[in-house]
Design an enzyme around this catalytic site. Sequence first.
Site, PDB file in Angstrom:
ATOM      1  N   CYS A 246      -1.911   7.154 -14.289  1.00 46.92           N
ATOM      2  CA  CYS A 246      -2.522   5.858 -14.643  1.00 46.92           C
ATOM      3  C   CYS A 246      -2.576   5.658 -16.163  1.00 46.92           C
ATOM      4  O   CYS A 246      -1.552   5.392 -16.758  1.00 46.92           O
ATOM      5  CB  CYS A 246      -3.867   5.702 -13.962  1.00 46.92           C
ATOM      6  SG  CYS A 246      -4.185   3.976 -13.565  1.00 46.92           S
ATOM      7  N   HIS A 331      -2.678   6.403  -8.094  1.00 42.38           N
ATOM      8  CA  HIS A 331      -3.553   7.580  -8.035  1.00 42.38           C
ATOM      9  C   HIS A 331      -3.183   8.535  -6.904  1.00 42.38           C
ATOM     10  O   HIS A 331      -3.618   8.330  -5.768  1.00 42.38           O
ATOM     11  CB  HIS A 331      -5.012   7.128  -7.875  1.00 42.38           C
ATOM     12  CG  HIS A 331      -5.529   6.467  -9.112  1.00 42.38           C
ATOM     13  ND1 HIS A 331      -6.057   7.183 -10.163  1.00 42.38           N
ATOM     14  CD2 HIS A 331      -5.543   5.181  -9.493  1.00 42.38           C
ATOM     15  CE1 HIS A 331      -6.389   6.356 -11.129  1.00 42.38           C
ATOM     16  NE2 HIS A 331      -6.086   5.131 -10.754  1.00 42.38           N
ATOM     17  N   GLU A 333      -4.388  11.319  -6.344  1.00 45.49           N
ATOM     18  CA  GLU A 333      -5.601  11.974  -5.838  1.00 45.49           C
ATOM     19  C   GLU A 333      -6.337  11.071  -4.851  1.00 45.49           C
ATOM     20  O   GLU A 333      -7.349  11.494  -4.278  1.00 45.49           O
ATOM     21  CB  GLU A 333      -6.515  12.374  -7.002  1.00 45.49           C
ATOM     22  CG  GLU A 333      -7.327  11.248  -7.650  1.00 45.49           C
ATOM     23  CD  GLU A 333      -6.511  10.362  -8.581  1.00 45.49           C
ATOM     24  OE1 GLU A 333      -5.291  10.541  -8.669  1.00 45.49           O
ATOM     25  OE2 GLU A 333      -7.103   9.458  -9.214  1.00 45.49           O
TER      26      GLU A 333
HETATM   27  N1  LIG Z   1      -7.186   3.856 -13.955  1.00 48.54           N
HETATM   28  C1  LIG Z   1      -6.589   3.870 -15.137  1.00 48.54           C
HETATM   29  O1  LIG Z   1      -6.270   4.931 -15.701  1.00 48.54           O
HETATM   30  C2  LIG Z   1      -6.417   2.536 -15.796  1.00 48.54           C
HETATM   31  C3  LIG Z   1      -5.573   2.539 -17.028  1.00 48.54           C
HETATM   32  C4  LIG Z   1      -5.877   1.372 -17.962  1.00 48.54           C
HETATM   33  N2  LIG Z   1      -7.219   1.425 -18.414  1.00 48.54           N
HETATM   34  C5  LIG Z   1      -5.587   0.065 -17.247  1.00 48.54           C
HETATM   35  O2  LIG Z   1      -6.483  -0.651 -16.923  1.00 48.54           O
HETATM   36  O3  LIG Z   1      -4.450  -0.264 -17.015  1.00 48.54           O
END
Ligand SMILES: NC(=O)CC[C@H](N)C(=O)O
Length: 361
Positions: A246, A331, A333
């Site tokens: 992410c 994700h 996980e």
């Molecule tokens: N869940 C995350 O790692 C989000 C990554 C980043 N903050 C976004 O909004 O794209």
Amino acid sequence: MDKQLILADGTVFRGEGFGADVTISGEVVFNTGMTGYQEILSDPSYCDQIVMLTYPLIGNYGINRDDFESLNPAVAGLIVKEVEHQPSHWREQESLHDLLVAKNIPGLAGIDTRMLTRKIRAHGTLKGCICALDVDPADVIERLNDAPLKTNQVSRVSVNTAYHVPGKGMRVALIDCGMKHGILQSLIERQCDVVVVPYNTSADEIKRLGVDGILVSNGPGNPEDVPETIATVKDVIDEIPLFGICLGHQLLALASGATTSKLTFGHRGSNHPVREIATGRIDITAQNHGYTVDLDSLATTELELTHEAVNDGTVEGLRHKQLDAFSVQYHPEASPGPHDANHLFDQFIEMMKEAKKKVLA
Ligand SMILES: NC(=O)CC[C@H](N)C(=O)O
């Protein structure tokens, strides 16, 4: 006690307040997951955001000790259609209301969440404020429109000092940019010896740890706001195998010369289909992001696209053409969500083992 949600575009919703009786402002975003409100609330990537859940009844299985992704939720506020004050579940220890009071987070129930979702889909995410009814909307609207979104969220949710979770397997530096506990858990389940380090740990400090690999975690805010981590990634990728999740994926892209930009309303939910380009395999994935890596910007980098979003064609996975580095926007996980993408942790372990063999050969 009745409260109001005032949006920067002038819309005012009136609803029933629950949780903490405090006034907050933030970016209003929606999550479409049908379950998993504990994991969503406690995902540090929601720092400074007001999360609206589109599933209409929230709180019915209460709050338990084990389903949290961080000890202290960083979310600014929570909006639901209907909140359950009498939860029932064998693991339930307190109600959603009690938790939000304890963590000083305001909730708002009883507003038309379908209308709010459609507004955000059409307009993009909006700044909003949850406050008492006697507050004058005109003042709030002006302030919301004048104030830029806050930055530096990562420094507020990352650990301050490194800690070690011993294991007999691969030794991993987990760069905590606002890590969900599920990521650490996924490494522990694979016997990894994990050192969790702050987001601003230098490449030299990481190299001194003698790790087999680096995992760059998820985290809140704009990826361009964390130059420290981008610099670290740049300085380690030619030596140490790396996996980004992410925010970690976005940071690998920025460190490799690609660019990122903000999506209109983001991807937040537990059912986002992702296609692996090489095989056509679809994984149904958990997602929570507002930014994306720009597809066009990959042309001048050493990164290649490995995964794309089925819904809107945006970048979901990358791999370095020469080095041992890959990343995904979603994700693996889960927590909450389907486990289709769990295999990526095994891929990371394999990548570290293969790299180790090469060094020993
Ligand atoms: N869940 C995350 O790692 C989000 C990554 C980043 N903050 C976004 O909004 O794209």
